[in-house]
Structures are given as C-alpha cells and as structure tokens.
Design an enzyme around this catalytic site. Sequence first.
Site, PDB file in Angstrom:
ATOM      1  N   LYS A  85      -1.270  -0.953  13.027  1.00  0.00           N
ATOM      2  CA  LYS A  85      -1.010  -0.514  11.653  1.00  0.00           C
ATOM      3  C   LYS A  85      -1.250   0.990  11.593  1.00  0.00           C
ATOM      4  CE  LYS A  85      -2.392  -1.709   6.889  1.00  0.00           C
ATOM      5  NZ  LYS A  85      -3.305  -2.548   6.064  1.00  0.00           N
ATOM      6  N   SER A 114      -0.982  -5.278   2.571  1.00  0.00           N
ATOM      7  CA  SER A 114      -0.445  -3.988   2.955  1.00  0.00           C
ATOM      8  C   SER A 114      -0.053  -3.915   4.439  1.00  0.00           C
ATOM      9  CB  SER A 114      -1.479  -2.905   2.658  1.00  0.00           C
ATOM     10  OG  SER A 114      -2.625  -3.060   3.472  1.00  0.00           O
ATOM     11  N   SER A 172      -4.919  -8.062   2.874  1.00  0.00           N
ATOM     12  CA  SER A 172      -3.824  -7.331   3.528  1.00  0.00           C
ATOM     13  C   SER A 172      -3.483  -7.770   4.941  1.00  0.00           C
ATOM     14  CB  SER A 172      -4.130  -5.832   3.538  1.00  0.00           C
ATOM     15  OG  SER A 172      -3.926  -5.290   2.262  1.00  0.00           O
TER      16      SER A 172
END
Lengths: 483, 486, 95
Positions: free
Chosen positions: B76, B151, B175
């Site tokens: 990420k 997210s 997330s």
Amino acid sequence: MQWETVIGLEVHVQLATQSKIFSGASTAFGAAPNTQACAVDLGMPGVLPVLNESAVAMAVQFGLGINAEIPEVSIFDRKNYFYADLPKGYQTSQMYHPIVGPGEVEIVLGDDKTKRIRVHHAHLEEDAGKSLHEDYHGMSGIDLNRAGTPLLEIVSEPDMRSATEAVAYLRAIHAIVTYLDVSDGNMAEGSMRCDVNVSVRPEGQATFGTRAEIKNVNSFRFVERAIAFEVERQIELIEDGGQVVQETRLYDPEADETRSMRTKEEANDYRYFPCPDLLPVVLDRAYVDHLRSTLPELPAEKRARFENELGLSAYDAGVLSSSRPMAEYFEAVKAVCGDAKLAANWVQGELSGQLNRENMSIDDSPVTAQQLGELVLRVKDETINGKAAKQVFAALWNGEGDSADAIIEAKGLKQVTDTGAIEAMIDQVIAESPPQVAQYQNADPDKRGKMIGYFVGQVMKASRGTANPQQVNVLLKQKLDQI
Amino acid sequence: MHDKTLTELAAGLTTGDFSSRELTDHFLGRIERLDGEINSFITVTPEQAQASADAADATRRQGDAGPLNGLPLALKDLFCTQGVRTSCGSRMLDNFVSPYDATLVERLAAAGTVSLGKTNMDEFAMGSSNENSYYGPVKNPWDLAAVPGGSSGGSAAAVAAGLTPAALGTDTGGSIRQPAAFCGITGLKPTYGRVSRYGMVAYASSLDQGGPMARSAEDCALLLGAIAGHDPRDSTSVTRGVPDYRAELNAPLTGLRIGLPKEYFGEGLDPEVEAAVREAIKVYESLGASVQAISLPHTNLAIPAYYVIAPAEASSNLSRFDGVRFGHRCENPSDLIDLYKRSRAEGFGSEVKRRILMGTHTLSEGFFDAYYKKAQQVRRLIRQDFLDAFDEVDVLMGPAAPTPAFDLGANKDPLSMYLQDIYTIATNLAGIPGISVPAGFVGQRPTGLQILGPHFAESQLLNVAHQFQQATDWHLKRPSFGEENS
Amino acid sequence: MALELDDVRRAAHLARLGLSDEEAASYVDDLSRILEMADSLQAVDTEHVAPLSHSLDTTQHLRVDEVTEQDQRERFQRCAPAVEDGLYLVPRVVE
C-alpha cells in the site's frame, strides 16, 4: 502610591543528553545546519518518537533536587501550532501530567537572608529549531539541528517580588542543574533561557495585576534589566490612567527595553491532546529511590555545611557554594592546605579579585586549585609571609613557575625567622639612619609606636620582603629602646 | 501462476518449478497488461523488482532461502520505501521519494520478498471506497462498475485480479477487512502494537495497524510471521514474542465457542450478505463449533467515537505536511501563512480537509471535553464490551461490511460512507485483531465473513479462518477479469 | 452541536488550510451533520469512566541515550522543495 512587583519564571533548561529526547541524533552544539536533524527530528512522514532514558533520569534528578513530588505516571501531550522552526506542526510536551510535581528552591538574598520560591511543576518537552534571518533572496533559512533537544521547563509560582529575587532564583536553578550535571547551563549557547512573567500591584492588594510575559531572556543581567524596565513601564502606564495588557513582550538588550511582540498567532489555541505515539511513562519507586541515592550534595546543603562544619561566614558559605565550579575549586584548595578559612579567604580574595579583573570564569583560572592549595599551605606553615604570598600568587597566575614551592625557592621568598639574621639587618638599618633614630629617641614614648613603621619598612626592604614582620617589630622595638 | 496462493508459489520456488525472476516477470507483465483497467497500482517498480528477484534467486542457490524468499508482493502506498515515491494517494506527496524504509518494508525485504510496486489507496487512508485517491478510483475486478472498498482498495483489487499474489495494507477502521470482503480475498488486521508502524504514514496513530491481504488465511499467516514483532523505533509496538502463525492452522475447531453479536445483524444489513454469513456459521457448526448470541452494547457508539478520535489525531499528524521539508509547495508564497495555507489547500483532497477541519474543531478550546475526552471514555466502554464478550466466547463472527461492494459514485455523502465501517470500526478502538474471509457472493460481488478475537489471538483467528477455507472454496474463486488477455 | 461558517473558518485558520468561500460553506453542512452524529456520545454516562488513549495497557519503553544517527542531510534534502546552504527556505520570518 507604593507598588509591589510580582514575578514568576518559566526556565527552559536544555538537558545534557548525548542524543535527542525522541531520536538518536546528536545534541552537540554548533554543527553545520541540519546535519544533526534525523528523520524523526525533521518530522518525516511515518517516523515515530522513542523516549530517551537519560532525559527522564535527568528530569527526575532535578525534581529530587528541589524536593519535588515525582508522580508515578507522566504523559506526553501534543501542543499544536504552526511555525517555521517547528517541523511537525506540534511540539511534544507535557501539559496535564508533568514528570516533576510541586517543589521548592531556596534563594539567598544580599543580606544573607534566604527565601523559598515554590516551583509549580517541571515538564519535559522538545526544543524547536532556529530561523536564520540572513537574506536568502528574501527568504529565511531553517536549521533544525536544535529540534528535538530535550528541554526541562521549570515553572515557578509567582513568588518573587523584585528583579533581585528573580535573578537569585535563576542563579539557584542554574546552580542546581549544573551541580546535578543535568545541563551545562550555558546561557550564551541557549542551554538555559527563561520567560519572565511580570506584574505590579498596589502594596497590600491581594489580587495580582495583569501580567506581561517577556519571552526568551538569555542572561542573568538581561533578566534584571528586562524586569526593571517592565516594572517601570507598567507603573507609569497605570499611574497615567492606562491599563496593562496581557501580552507577550520581547526584551531588546541594545535599546534596554521590552517591546510588544507582533502577535504571530492572533488567538492561540494549542489543542493539547495526549500524544498517541507515546505511552504513559511509569516510574517505579525503586527507580526514583535509586536516583535519589545517587544525588550529589546540592548548593543549599553545601552552604549549610560550609557554614556549620567549616565555620565559614554566612556570606562566604553562600558565595562559595553558589556555583559548582566555585565550590569544587574551594574544596580542592581546602583539601590541599587543610584550612577552610584560609582557603576561603584566598579563593574569595586574591583569586576572585584577579578573575573579576580579567573577566574570567573560575574554570579558566590559570592557577589550579592544587597550586593555590600549596601556596596557602606555605602561608599557613609560615614558610612565607603574606606579602611574599601575593608575589607567589602573581607568579603562578603569570605562569612563572609550576608550584608555589618552586617559585618561593627561585625567588628566595622563604620567610627569614632566624633572629641573628634579622638582628643583623636591624643593626645595619639603625646604623644607616641616624636622623630617624634621633627623632625616635626624642619622641614621646606613646608616639614611638607610629615612628617604628619607618624602620620596619627599611628592614623588610633589606630582606626583600622575606623577614617575618612580627619578629622584625619585636626586635626593632627592643633595639631602639636600648639605644 | 497468478491463480496460485503464496504458499503454493513458495512450494514452486522451493522445488524449482520456476524462479523468482520468472514469477516476478509474470506478475509485472500482468500489471502492465491489465492494471490500466482497474488502476490498482500508483507506482510499479519493475527494475527494483527484477533486481530483488535476481538477488532472491541467488540466495536460494546458496541454500539460504527462507519461507518467503523470492515471493512477489505489493505495498500500500503509505509504507515508506527508500528511493521510491510514497504518495499516500495524495497530491501532497506526489513528488515524495522516501529517503528511508518503513520497518515493515525492511523486514519483508530481509525475508527475501520482491516488491512489485505501490498500490492505490484512499488519500492518507481516509475512505472506504478508494474513490478519494489523487490517482483516480480503483475498480473492483469482480465488477468494474463497483468500488473495491477502501482505504486499502488498490491492494485488495490487485490481489483479486491476480496482479500480485499478496499485498500489504493498513487498517484504521476497517481498511484491510472491508476491501478484502469486497474483493473476495483474505485480509487480517493484527492486534494494535503487533506490527511496527514506523515508516507507515500515520492517519490515526492509536488505531492504525498494518497487515497482510492475500488469497488465503495460510498466506496471511506466512506474511504476518515476517512482519510482526517488536520494533525499537515504535514505542507502541509490543515486546511480546512472535509465535509461528502457521503452527496452529490445522488445529481442530471442536469445542470452539463462537459469539454472534446481535448488534452486527441489525438494521442496514443486506439480507443476502446476512444469508452468506449465516451459511458460513453453519459450516463452523458442522466443524464442531458451538454458536451463541452475544451483545456488544456500545456498538452504535463506535462510529461517533471513531469520527471524533481519528480526525483529531489526523489533524495533528497531517500538520507536518507544510510545504517546507518535503511534499507539495505552492508557487511564490507571499509569507509563511500563505505558504502553509496554499500548499495544504492544493495538496490535500476534500475528504482529508474535511477530517482535518473536524479534528481541529473538536480539539479546540471549549469543545475538547465534550468531544475528544468523551470519545476516549466511550472508547473504554467499547473495549470493555469486547473483553466481556471474550469471557464467554473464543471468537466473534459477523459480516465484514453491511453490503457487498457498491457502485462507483454511489456514496456521495460522507456520512453514509462512514456507515460502511459499522462492523469493523469498533475493533480498532478496542485494538483487537480481526480477519475477513470470502464467504460467498451477492450477484457477482463477493462478500466477507469477519472473525474477531481477543488481543494477540492472531494464531487462533488464522486457525479458524484456515479451517473454513479447508471446508469451503469461496477463497479459490477468481474473477473473470483479465482472462481474455492472459 | 451545529457549526457555523465562522467555526469552519477558525478551524481552517488553525489548521492552516486555505478554503474558498464555496468550500467553507459546503463544509458547514457536512461537519454539522458529523458533529450531530458525534453528539450521540453525550447520551452515555461516562462519569466514572477514565479516557482510553491506547487500546493496550502498556507503558513507554525507554531508549538508551546514545547517538545512533549520522548526518544524512543531503539525502533528506533531496525531497525538499527549497534549500540553500543546507537550510530549508521559507518566506521571511519576522520576529
């Protein structure tokens, strides 16, 4: 109307750690810009703080040094505001649960009286960087080497009533932190600076007047000057029908005045909240007790011991304990010569006088404590007389010899106590001074005492200062009265 | 190759069926061919990946290969990676090439893994749909009209699409788990403090936790073992030892006590999602587990408490983005305040600004006690709910999200978006671990079963998830995405 | 607690966030609704509940006081928008 001044101090002390409070970057002073600012100090994205154990230990030692409560738990908070020298947009500090609770500091005033000043609390926080205002195409330069240096902020109660008391308090704090070796106390390098809260009120009034805060004053003298100016300003203002505004002011040493700072933030709202990157600091009893057991003798204790055990005057005890280098020097001299009073006289007298004349600190004294101790020892055992001792001191100061004994030897300053030798010199002086002898003999017996001074002077001169003056006096009197 | 689990790929590397370089080139090729459609990567690093793969192959030849050696994965884009842009999905960091590695990145590199690149995400991890990215939305490989969740939407979509066998994400309020559910993969949020946060760009420091996203619980166990453990650079990382998370995977579930929080099956839950979850629970009963109803009475307060605490921490964490030392800086600032205001106005997107404003407001004078302090008190009550529940049961189960993946653009209102996290957010406030495993479909969109456990019960969660995956094949389903191109 | 335009402006200023008039106006509505949701916390009795800042009841560990970081200025300043002579440049700061 009689006015009373009320002063409270917030003293910021840089702690003498090797590395920063939350990072492993060096705290050394004077490095090239930003070479001692690591990722944590720069507030790089994703970095995290880890607390330095020495910073904690030093804060606790200070707390113990002022007999403060040391709470079991202390917590770091974030103080949020934007400024050029504040990389993260917040300063990590302690708002609600400081590491050091209430304590007190004893100050000594000019008339040997003491007064206790209460300390509200002391908390740990990180220092900010510096803005450099040389012109970089109309820009300022930011150096973050200082960012993250551990600070102990010591907040007093508004217990001081004059600039003199405020300076005495600041000196006492300086003495404590340097005795404890938790700070170098170097004000010129910013290791110790303070914010001064000043207000005035009519004498006898119970409530405080509105205060002004003078920020970042960095010398004892400036603290005194800034308060003097500010008190006068406030009194004049009120007497002219005005009102003191609560504000932040800056002391300008060149103009010798305080000025209102252009408010950098109209309404301060620091939005304190517990720093989520740091956990509660828990100090167990054993740890605190261990630190307590390793505390050195502190100024107040030393002063009492100098007075009570060494028999020094209150004044001497106060002066000699006022700073750690002074106390250490004195104690070293005393250890060599074995006479506290003589040692005190020499450190306070000849040495301090010379240091003052040359504007030097005791750390830079060319005469070491060992050398001075040996010199005092020769005074004490009457190897030399007082006058010769001053010559020896001057020679040591000027580096004319390594030790008092060597100088005494080289300069032939050893006191002459041999009666025969002194009598020979007296006989010669008498023989060379017929008019003075005649005057002496014609004088009233009760005026002769004064007249003998001339002969003493001549004999001392003949001995190049080495004759024992008491012996000279006695023998001269006998000889003259026998003529 | 791209349909295999990390565990299977590890076996292939060990037996020499293929090299790390071959594997890496395969995934790089897929990313190049297919990612244009789903936008799951912000930055792909082929040269670094190939160099790491070659190094991993060399290590293997020397006989030094650990269990993860040579396996490709994606990160990420909020894990700082030295020499590679770390954008956080924000214009603010579009130009930020990190000068250092996050601890998690260091550990994965030390284990011999190969980073393919940095995945898309909601800006600064603020969002539940991956629509808040400066680099554009990510599409769900199961249905390109749907969001992948957020997210960590890029990480979830990339794994689901077979562009990487696994990825690392972060979970502040769901997330990892919600996008895992939306994309039909397995995602684990470890206990707070289990994985170092050093070098993970902070959103809400007391809630953020990094974790694995992969095809199976077994893969997550493999990855967690590599990233967990105390980090002296993170004061909040715990010193407790790291078990072998694969050791317990095959333990039988006989006697397992499962709690179903009644608050997780209430109003707003899509009936088909609920049906899938209840079906999954039946599987557990068939495996010997017992099920009982349980209550987490403060559940309805989790979203309000979270939306006070997280924005407050974020408002402070994001103050460092000021245009001075890194990141976006406006043109020709007239003074310091102008520099700050314009750099931040231009650098941050609207959801980030909303949360900064929210956090700044609730922390400010006169509001702190009513909001922040109150939320922290409620946080304690929420944690207590879980502690009480775990006195009665071993794990809790429920849906990971109230609905399957919704359409791109469907949730325009921030508040309705916040409600997406209703089943995941309380766990972050309590600090406990949670895992989402694929449990079926609503139409062609996947849905996830969430399993929660007590602090540091990751081994048990992984065991419980793995046993489900031994009994079902939801986690083996692959979207048709990219088939015609492969 | 509803929020007014001035509250948004004040927060924006404290947070050093430039907002256009339209943006500020749109946040008034959003933030008011979020705060309204947050107001549901007020209904809970928390009089005897201590605030919880960290989910784990652990305490701060301390770092040994040693210098572990060396000068990396050049590397750190590669990502800086404006530097000169090793200093970060900002619009002139007046004290």
